[in-house]
Design an enzyme around this catalytic site. Structure first.
Site, PDB file in Angstrom:
ATOM      1  N   HIS A 256       0.815  -1.220   0.000  1.00  0.00           N
ATOM      2  CA  HIS A 256       0.000   0.000   0.000  1.00  0.00           C
ATOM      3  C   HIS A 256       0.848   1.270   0.000  1.00  0.00           C
ATOM      4  CE1 HIS A 256       0.531  -0.086   4.500  1.00  0.00           C
ATOM      5  NE2 HIS A 256       0.550   1.214   4.313  1.00  0.00           N
TER       6      HIS A 256
ATOM      7  N   ASP B 110     -10.321  -4.660   2.821  1.00  0.00           N
ATOM      8  CA  ASP B 110     -10.974  -5.924   3.112  1.00  0.00           C
ATOM      9  C   ASP B 110      -9.919  -6.959   3.497  1.00  0.00           C
ATOM     10  OD1 ASP B 110     -13.467  -5.139   0.747  1.00  0.00           O
ATOM     11  OD2 ASP B 110     -13.787  -5.431   2.886  1.00  0.00           O
TER      12      ASP B 110
ATOM     13  N   SER C 165       4.431   1.932   8.542  1.00  0.00           N
ATOM     14  CA  SER C 165       3.969   0.908   7.613  1.00  0.00           C
ATOM     15  C   SER C 165       5.083   0.511   6.651  1.00  0.00           C
ATOM     16  CB  SER C 165       2.779   1.430   6.804  1.00  0.00           C
ATOM     17  OG  SER C 165       1.665   1.646   7.634  1.00  0.00           O
TER      18      SER C 165
END
Length: 407
Positions: free
Chosen positions: A186, A264, A340
Site C-alpha cells: 500500500h 478488506d 507501515s
C-alpha cells in the site's frame, strides 16, 4: 551527584541493551533444543512464466500511510483456503519500472503442499466478515507509549537499526538484499492505482549530518519503558539528521493486493519489493519463513521504522505477538502511520551456522478497528512471510530458485 545520575540512567536501560545485542543466557544444563531455533524447511518454487506489457499508470492517487480493515482474526480464519489456481492468480505480480513501463507476470507453483502453505482466501465476501465500524486513524498507541527513538550514529549505523529505510512516499522499509528493500504494497499502490510518486520512488538512508559528540554515550530517551515504567518520551538532543536517497529501479507488487480492496481481507498480500538502481553498501537482514507465534523468543516481535509523529527519527519497538492466522500476525506494538512497511523480525538460534541470527518474518501493514459482538476492538497487523511468499520474494531478490529452497 552527576555520576550517580548517569549510573542510574545507564542501569535503567540495561534490559533493552541485553534484548538487542546480547544472546540469551542458558544454564549449563540447557541443551541446544531449549533455545528458540530457526527450523529450516523446504519451500515451494514460484517461477515467472510469461510477462506482458500493461498500460502505463497515471500515478494520481495520494499515498496511504496506513491501511485499515473491517475483517478481524475470526473473519480471516473462517475464510476458505485458496485453491492452487487461486494462488497462481494471487501470486502473479506487476512490475513498475522507473521509466514508467508496467508489466504483469504470470507464475507457476511447484512443490506446493497445501497442508503447510495454506492462507485465507482473498475475497471481500469471505464468510464471517465482521460488521464494518467507523475507522479511527487518530492514534495507534496502546496504553503507555513504548517506542524508543534511536539517537547517535553509534546506534543508527549499528545492525539491526541500520537496515531500516524510509520511502519517499512516506512509509518505511527494510534492507533484504544488496540492493533490495521489502515494504508494504500500500506504500506504492492503493489497491487500484499506483500512488503519486511511485514512478520516481526513492529510498532514504538516515545518517547524522555531523558526528555527535555524545554519540558514544547511550541515548537519553531510552527510558524504563522496557520495564513498564511511566517515564514519558523525551526527544533526543541530537536531531541533526539527514537522508541519503537512492532511486528505485523497479517495484514488484503481487496481484493479490492489486485485485482486491485494501480495506478488506486483502491485507494478506500487503507486501512489495523494491530494487534499487545501485547497491546500498549496508548489511541487510535475511528473510525467514514466519514461525508460529508460540515459537518466537518470549512470543515477541520487533521492528523499526519512521513514525510520522517523530520526523527525522528512527523509532524502535517490541511487543508480544497476539492472535495469528496463516497469513497475518496481530499484535499491539505501538506504531503510527509512517511505520507501515517496516520489516517485523525475530532473533533465534541458527543450528546449522551455530549462531544467533535475526530474520525478517513479516511486514508491518497497518491498523484494524472493528466491531466484534457489539464491542470495538483494535489491532496492529503484520503480513507473515509464508513459504509461498518467501519463495516469491526470494526469487525477486536472487533471480533464481536454487538459492530459495530453504527458508
Amino acid at each position: 551527584m552527576r555520576s550517580c545520575a548517569a549510573l542510574s540512567r545507564f542501569t535503567s536501560i540495561l534490559p533493552l541493551l541485553f534484548l538487542l545485542f546480547l544472546p540469551p543466557v542458558f544454564s549449563s544444563s540447557s541443551s541446544s533444543a531449549s533455545r528458540p531455533q530457526w527450523m529450516l524447511q523446504r519451500v515451494p518454487v514460484v517461477l515467472p512464466q510469461q510477462t506482458e506489457d500493461r498500460p502505463a499508470p497515471h500515478f494520481l492517487s495520494p499515498a496511504r500511510l496506513d491501511v485499515t480493515s473491517p475483517c478481524d482474526p475470526e473473519c480471516h480464519k473462517k475464510a476458505p483456503p485458496p485453491s492452487y489456481w487461486d494462488l497462481r492468480r494471487l501470486l502473479a505480480y506487476e512490475t513498475l519500472h522507473s521509466n514508467g513501463q508496467l508489466t504483469e507476470t504470470a507464475i507457476g507453483i511447484y512443490g506446493y503442499n497445501p497442508s503447510t502453505n495454506t492462507s485465507p482466501a482473498y475475497s471481500s465476501g469471505a464468510p464471517g466478515k465482521a460488521q464494518r465500524s467507523h475507522v479511527r486513524r487518530k492514534r495507534q498507541i496502546f496504553g503507555h507509549d513504548g517506542r524508543f527513538s534511536i539517537a547517535g550514529q553509534n546506534f543508527l549505523l549499528k545492525y539491526p537499526f541500520s537496515v531500516a529505510v524510509k520511502l519517499s512516499t512516506g512509509c518505511s522499509g527494510t534492507l533484504v538484499g544488496d540492493r533490495h528493500v521489502l515494504t508494504a504494497a500500500h506504500c506504492v499502490h492503493d489497491g487500484k492505482n499506483y500512488v503519486k510518486g511511485a514512478q520516481k520512488l526513492r529510498v532514504g538512508f538516515l545518517k547524522p549530518k555531523q558526528r555527535d559528540a555524545q554519540s558514544s554515550s547511550l541515548p537519553s530517551n531510552f527510558t524504563n519503558h522496557v520495564e513498564g515504567g511511566p517515564t514519558p518520551y523525551s526527544p533526543p538532543s541530537n536531531d541533526r539528521m539527514k537522508f541519503q536517497w537512492i532511486r528505485a529501479k523497479r517495484t514488484h507488487v503481487p496481484k493479490g493486493w492489486i485485485k482486491g480492496n485494501a480495506n478488506d481481507i486483502g491485507m494478506d498480500y500487503d507486501y512489495a519489493l523494491l530494487e534499487l538502481k545501485k547497491p546500498h553498501k549496508r548489511r541487510h537482514m535475511k528473510l525467514g519463513v514466519s514461525p508460529p507465534a508460540q515459537r518466537l523468543p518470549g512470543q515477541r516481535v520487533q521492528f523499526s521504522g519512521f513514525d510520522n509523529d517523530r520526523p527525522g527519527q528512527l523509532v524502535y519497538r517490541f511487543c508480544r505477538a497476539g492472535e495469528e492466522t496463516s497469513d497475518l500476525l496481530y499484535q499491539h506494538c505501538d506504531a503510527q502511520p509512517g511505520a507501515s512497511g517496516s520489516g517485523v523480525y525475530a532473533r533465534m538460534w541458527d543450528g546449522r551456522r551455530q549462531r544467533w541470527e535475526r530474520k525478517v518474518i513479516g511486514v508491518f501493514s497497518g491498523h484494524q478497528w472493528v466491531e466484534r459482538q457489539g464491542a470495538s476492538q483494535e489491532f496492529n497487523v503484520a503480513v507473515r512471510i509464508t513459504p509461498l511468499k518467501y519463495a516469491q520474494i526470494c526469487y525477486w531478490i536472487k533471480g533464481n530458485y536454487v538459492d530459495c529452497r530453504e527458508g
